[in-house]
Design a protein around this motif. Structure first.
Motif, PDB file in Angstrom:
ATOM      1  N   LEU A 152       0.799  -1.220   0.000  1.00  0.00           N
ATOM      2  CA  LEU A 152       0.000   0.000   0.000  1.00  0.00           C
ATOM      3  C   LEU A 152       0.836   1.276   0.000  1.00  0.00           C
ATOM      4  O   LEU A 152       0.291   2.368  -0.054  1.00  0.00           O
ATOM      5  N   GLU A 153       2.156   1.158   0.047  1.00  0.00           N
ATOM      6  CA  GLU A 153       3.002   2.345   0.088  1.00  0.00           C
ATOM      7  C   GLU A 153       2.819   3.222  -1.135  1.00  0.00           C
ATOM      8  O   GLU A 153       2.997   4.435  -1.077  1.00  0.00           O
ATOM      9  N   VAL A 154       2.451   2.617  -2.252  1.00  0.00           N
ATOM     10  CA  VAL A 154       2.265   3.375  -3.483  1.00  0.00           C
ATOM     11  C   VAL A 154       1.162   4.420  -3.335  1.00  0.00           C
ATOM     12  O   VAL A 154       1.172   5.447  -3.989  1.00  0.00           O
ATOM     13  N   LEU A 155       0.215   4.202  -2.427  1.00  0.00           N
ATOM     14  CA  LEU A 155      -0.875   5.151  -2.214  1.00  0.00           C
ATOM     15  C   LEU A 155      -0.420   6.375  -1.427  1.00  0.00           C
ATOM     16  O   LEU A 155      -1.038   7.428  -1.512  1.00  0.00           O
ATOM     17  N   ARG A 176       6.652   8.008  11.878  1.00  0.00           N
ATOM     18  CA  ARG A 176       7.164   7.415  10.638  1.00  0.00           C
ATOM     19  C   ARG A 176       6.564   8.037   9.377  1.00  0.00           C
ATOM     20  O   ARG A 176       6.799   7.552   8.285  1.00  0.00           O
ATOM     21  N   TRP A 177       5.781   9.103   9.506  1.00  0.00           N
ATOM     22  CA  TRP A 177       5.220   9.762   8.332  1.00  0.00           C
ATOM     23  C   TRP A 177       5.022  11.243   8.601  1.00  0.00           C
ATOM     24  O   TRP A 177       5.002  11.688   9.739  1.00  0.00           O
ATOM     25  N   ASP A 178       4.872  12.002   7.520  1.00  0.00           N
ATOM     26  CA  ASP A 178       4.734  13.445   7.604  1.00  0.00           C
ATOM     27  C   ASP A 178       3.461  13.873   6.875  1.00  0.00           C
ATOM     28  O   ASP A 178       3.302  13.599   5.679  1.00  0.00           O
ATOM     29  N   ALA A 179       2.570  14.545   7.580  1.00  0.00           N
ATOM     30  CA  ALA A 179       1.280  14.933   7.007  1.00  0.00           C
ATOM     31  C   ALA A 179       1.447  15.861   5.805  1.00  0.00           C
ATOM     32  O   ALA A 179       0.721  15.754   4.818  1.00  0.00           O
ATOM     33  N   ASP A 180       2.410  16.778   5.859  1.00  0.00           N
ATOM     34  CA  ASP A 180       2.605  17.702   4.740  1.00  0.00           C
ATOM     35  C   ASP A 180       3.033  16.964   3.476  1.00  0.00           C
ATOM     36  O   ASP A 180       2.572  17.271   2.379  1.00  0.00           O
ATOM     37  N   THR A 181       3.904  15.974   3.623  1.00  0.00           N
ATOM     38  CA  THR A 181       4.358  15.188   2.471  1.00  0.00           C
ATOM     39  C   THR A 181       3.193  14.407   1.872  1.00  0.00           C
ATOM     40  O   THR A 181       3.013  14.379   0.649  1.00  0.00           O
ATOM     41  N   ILE A 182       2.395  13.790   2.725  1.00  0.00           N
ATOM     42  CA  ILE A 182       1.245  13.027   2.241  1.00  0.00           C
ATOM     43  C   ILE A 182       0.271  13.938   1.511  1.00  0.00           C
ATOM     44  O   ILE A 182      -0.216  13.611   0.427  1.00  0.00           O
ATOM     45  N   THR A 183       0.005  15.109   2.062  1.00  0.00           N
ATOM     46  CA  THR A 183      -0.909  16.058   1.428  1.00  0.00           C
ATOM     47  C   THR A 183      -0.373  16.501   0.070  1.00  0.00           C
ATOM     48  O   THR A 183      -1.101  16.520  -0.925  1.00  0.00           O
ATOM     49  N   GLN A 184       0.911  16.830  -0.005  1.00  0.00           N
ATOM     50  CA  GLN A 184       1.516  17.274  -1.259  1.00  0.00           C
ATOM     51  C   GLN A 184       1.476  16.167  -2.315  1.00  0.00           C
ATOM     52  O   GLN A 184       1.128  16.410  -3.463  1.00  0.00           O
ATOM     53  N   GLU A 185       1.821  14.934  -1.926  1.00  0.00           N
ATOM     54  CA  GLU A 185       1.793  13.816  -2.868  1.00  0.00           C
ATOM     55  C   GLU A 185       0.376  13.547  -3.348  1.00  0.00           C
ATOM     56  O   GLU A 185       0.165  13.236  -4.519  1.00  0.00           O
ATOM     57  N   TRP A 186      -0.608  13.688  -2.466  1.00  0.00           N
ATOM     58  CA  TRP A 186      -1.987  13.469  -2.859  1.00  0.00           C
ATOM     59  C   TRP A 186      -2.435  14.515  -3.875  1.00  0.00           C
ATOM     60  O   TRP A 186      -3.064  14.193  -4.876  1.00  0.00           O
ATOM     61  N   GLU A 239      -0.481  16.185  -5.945  1.00  0.00           N
ATOM     62  CA  GLU A 239       0.215  15.891  -7.195  1.00  0.00           C
ATOM     63  C   GLU A 239      -0.460  14.733  -7.929  1.00  0.00           C
ATOM     64  O   GLU A 239      -0.625  14.771  -9.146  1.00  0.00           O
ATOM     65  N   TRP A 240      -0.849  13.715  -7.188  1.00  0.00           N
ATOM     66  CA  TRP A 240      -1.516  12.560  -7.788  1.00  0.00           C
ATOM     67  C   TRP A 240      -2.839  12.969  -8.418  1.00  0.00           C
ATOM     68  O   TRP A 240      -3.174  12.563  -9.521  1.00  0.00           O
ATOM     69  N   LYS A 241      -3.619  13.795  -7.719  1.00  0.00           N
ATOM     70  CA  LYS A 241      -4.904  14.247  -8.243  1.00  0.00           C
ATOM     71  C   LYS A 241      -4.709  15.084  -9.511  1.00  0.00           C
ATOM     72  O   LYS A 241      -5.476  14.950 -10.470  1.00  0.00           O
ATOM     73  N   VAL A 242      -3.706  15.938  -9.545  1.00  0.00           N
ATOM     74  CA  VAL A 242      -3.442  16.744 -10.735  1.00  0.00           C
ATOM     75  C   VAL A 242      -3.089  15.843 -11.912  1.00  0.00           C
ATOM     76  O   VAL A 242      -3.603  16.006 -13.017  1.00  0.00           O
TER      77      VAL A 242
END
Length: 176
Positions: free
Chosen positions: A41-44, A85-95, A97-100
């Motif tokens: 699930l890391e790809v998500l 083990r995770w960063d909310a800002d990184t997850i938000t930014q990647e999400w 980018e994925w949506k775009v």
């Protein structure tokens, strides 16, 4: 061909048993497959990791005009990842980018600009296969356990999907 398929499946499953049937005859079926949980699930990009997974039956059918894949009796157990083990800002930014990317891909496909044009023979065959691919998922169970927030009272959520059919490209048929 069966050895090739078995090696490909070992990327996603542990100890892949021999298939019943063969792709050379048009259909290969595998039973009781254990998913490789690590990295599934890391790809998500979400703070969730897979713990265990199981596929009761995987069936792949090939014909001259289409590829059909059916996965049934699928179970996936996931767990939340601790906040250190995770960063909310990184997850938000990647999400974002994925949506775009998803939006742009969709818009391009509507304009007819998105095409599979590969000069290599095998790349072209792979692209052609994706143009007539049918995937059926049956009896899929997903369970997510939050053991990080409150260890004494973990939160659990899950769902069961009875059946879903996914068709890519110009698929003609009455189902998988």
């Amino acid at each position: 061909m069966s050895e090739w398929l078995q090696k490909k499946l070992e990327t996603y499953f542990e100890d892949v048993p021999p298939s019943q049937g063969s792709l050379l005859t048009g259909k290969a079926t595998f039973a009781d497959l254990k998913l490789r949980a690590e990295g599934l699930l890391e790809v998500l990009g979400y703070p969730v990791e897979s713990v265990a997974g199981f596929v009761g039956r995987l069936s792949i059918t090939l014909s001259l005009t289409r590829v059909e894949v059916e996965l049934s009796e699928v179970a996936l157990l996931c767990s939340t990842i601790p906040m250190d083990r995770w960063d909310a800002d990184t997850i938000t930014q990647e999400w974002v980018e994925w949506k775009v990317k998803a939006f742009l891909t969709h818009e391009l496909s509507l304009l007819g600009s998105l095409r599979f044009e590969e000069p290599a023979l095998f790349s072209g065959l792979g692209a052609a296969a994706l143009q007539c691919l049918a995937i059926r998922l049956k009896d899929v169970e997903l369970r997510i356990e939050d053991t990080c927030s409150r260890r004494s009272k973990p939160f659990v959520i899950g769902f069961l999907l009875s059946s879903i059919d996914i068709y890519l490209g110009e698929y003609e048929g009455s189902g998988v």
